[in-house]
Design an enzyme around this catalytic site. Structure first.
Site, PDB file in Angstrom:
ATOM      1  N   HIS A   1      12.173  -0.970 -12.891  1.00 55.74           N
ATOM      2  CA  HIS A   1      11.978  -2.417 -13.093  1.00 55.74           C
ATOM      3  C   HIS A   1      12.129  -3.091 -11.736  1.00 55.74           C
ATOM      4  O   HIS A   1      13.214  -3.061 -11.139  1.00 55.74           O
ATOM      5  CB  HIS A   1      13.023  -2.962 -14.075  1.00 55.74           C
ATOM      6  CG  HIS A   1      12.884  -4.430 -14.351  1.00 55.74           C
ATOM      7  ND1 HIS A   1      13.686  -5.083 -15.269  1.00 55.74           N
ATOM      8  CD2 HIS A   1      12.069  -5.395 -13.838  1.00 55.74           C
ATOM      9  CE1 HIS A   1      13.356  -6.362 -15.312  1.00 55.74           C
ATOM     10  NE2 HIS A   1      12.378  -6.572 -14.450  1.00 55.74           N
TER      11      HIS A   1
ATOM     12  N   HIS B   1       0.812  -1.218   0.000  1.00 54.94           N
ATOM     13  CA  HIS B   1       0.000   0.000   0.000  1.00 54.94           C
ATOM     14  C   HIS B   1       0.851   1.277   0.000  1.00 54.94           C
ATOM     15  O   HIS B   1       1.920   1.341   0.603  1.00 54.94           O
ATOM     16  CB  HIS B   1      -0.924   0.022   1.226  1.00 54.94           C
ATOM     17  CG  HIS B   1      -0.172   0.071   2.537  1.00 54.94           C
ATOM     18  ND1 HIS B   1       0.213   1.244   3.136  1.00 54.94           N
ATOM     19  CD2 HIS B   1       0.279  -0.932   3.332  1.00 54.94           C
ATOM     20  CE1 HIS B   1       0.862   0.984   4.252  1.00 54.94           C
ATOM     21  NE2 HIS B   1       0.918  -0.333   4.400  1.00 54.94           N
TER      22      HIS B   1
END
Length: 216
Positions: free
Chosen positions: A143, A134
């Site tokens: 990446h 979250h």
């Protein structure tokens, strides 16, 4: 949806699987290893310069299917396409919270979990079975590799590469264009243009240190 992939290597094949798993079609794989445009098995192959013509001809959208963060950015700058000409590819076997935001050109691989209020930038790669918790912010061209664990409230800058199986503990900041090694555990912020490895992770190289080495 018709998809044009920029790149024709192993990473492109993985993204092609993501595309077809969602019922969409890869209609072209463009790479400058090809000198001219031709068709093979109903797929266009050719140089990157053919992309704009194929977008119009095939009513297609584009994904930069190249693993290198820096090269993805260079190609995006080179093509100068409108944002709405890029696709966002989210594998059907990933879990993305309705409150998360995923940028254009980004690819979300199978088994990825993106939890509440996370924000993912443009042209990023979220690789197989990683977790973004979250309130995380993942920058453009980042990446995050397979199996990584990015815990709550982490900020990952533009162009960062997080290695396979790495963990970043809550609220830490990874500066832009840095690298976190595979299996590392980040318990402190990482400066931009740095490389951090180990458990706990320690910085072993920065852009400044690299410049000093070159100039000796």
């Amino acid at each position: 949806m018709n998809i044009i992939l920029i790149g024709d290597s192993g990473h492109a094949r993985v993204i092609a699987d993501n595309v077809t798993s969602n019922g969409d079609n890869v209609i072209a794989r463009l790479d400058d290893k090809y000198a001219e445009l031709f068709q093979e098995d109903e797929c266009w192959l050719g140089p990157v310069s053919e992309v704009k013509g194929l977008i119009e001809k095939e009513k297609a959208k584009v994904v930069i299917a190249i693993g290198s963060n820096a090269i993805r950015k260079k190609i995006v700058d080179r093509l100068a396409l409108d944002d709405n000409q890029y696709a966002t590819i989210i594998h059907k076997e990933s879990i993305v919270s309705p409150s998360a935001k995923i940028g254009h050109g980004t690819v979300v691989m199978p088994g990825v979990i993106v939890n509440a209020a996370a924000t993912i930038g443009n042209h990023a790669i979220l690789n197989t079975r990683l977790v973004i918790e979250h309130d995380c912010i993942i920058g453009d061209y980042a990446h995050v590799s397979p199996g990584a664990m990015i815990t709550g409230g982490v900020k990952i800058g533009e162009g960062v590469h997080i290695g396979a199986g790495a963990t970043v503990i809550p609220t830490k900041v990874i500066g832009q264009w840095s690298v976190v090694g595979a299996g590392s555990v980040v318990i402190d912020d990482v400066d931009m243009h740095s490389t951090a490895v180990g458990v706990p992770a320690r910085t072993i190289k920065t852009a400044q240190n690299a410049a000093k080495t070159v100039n000796r």
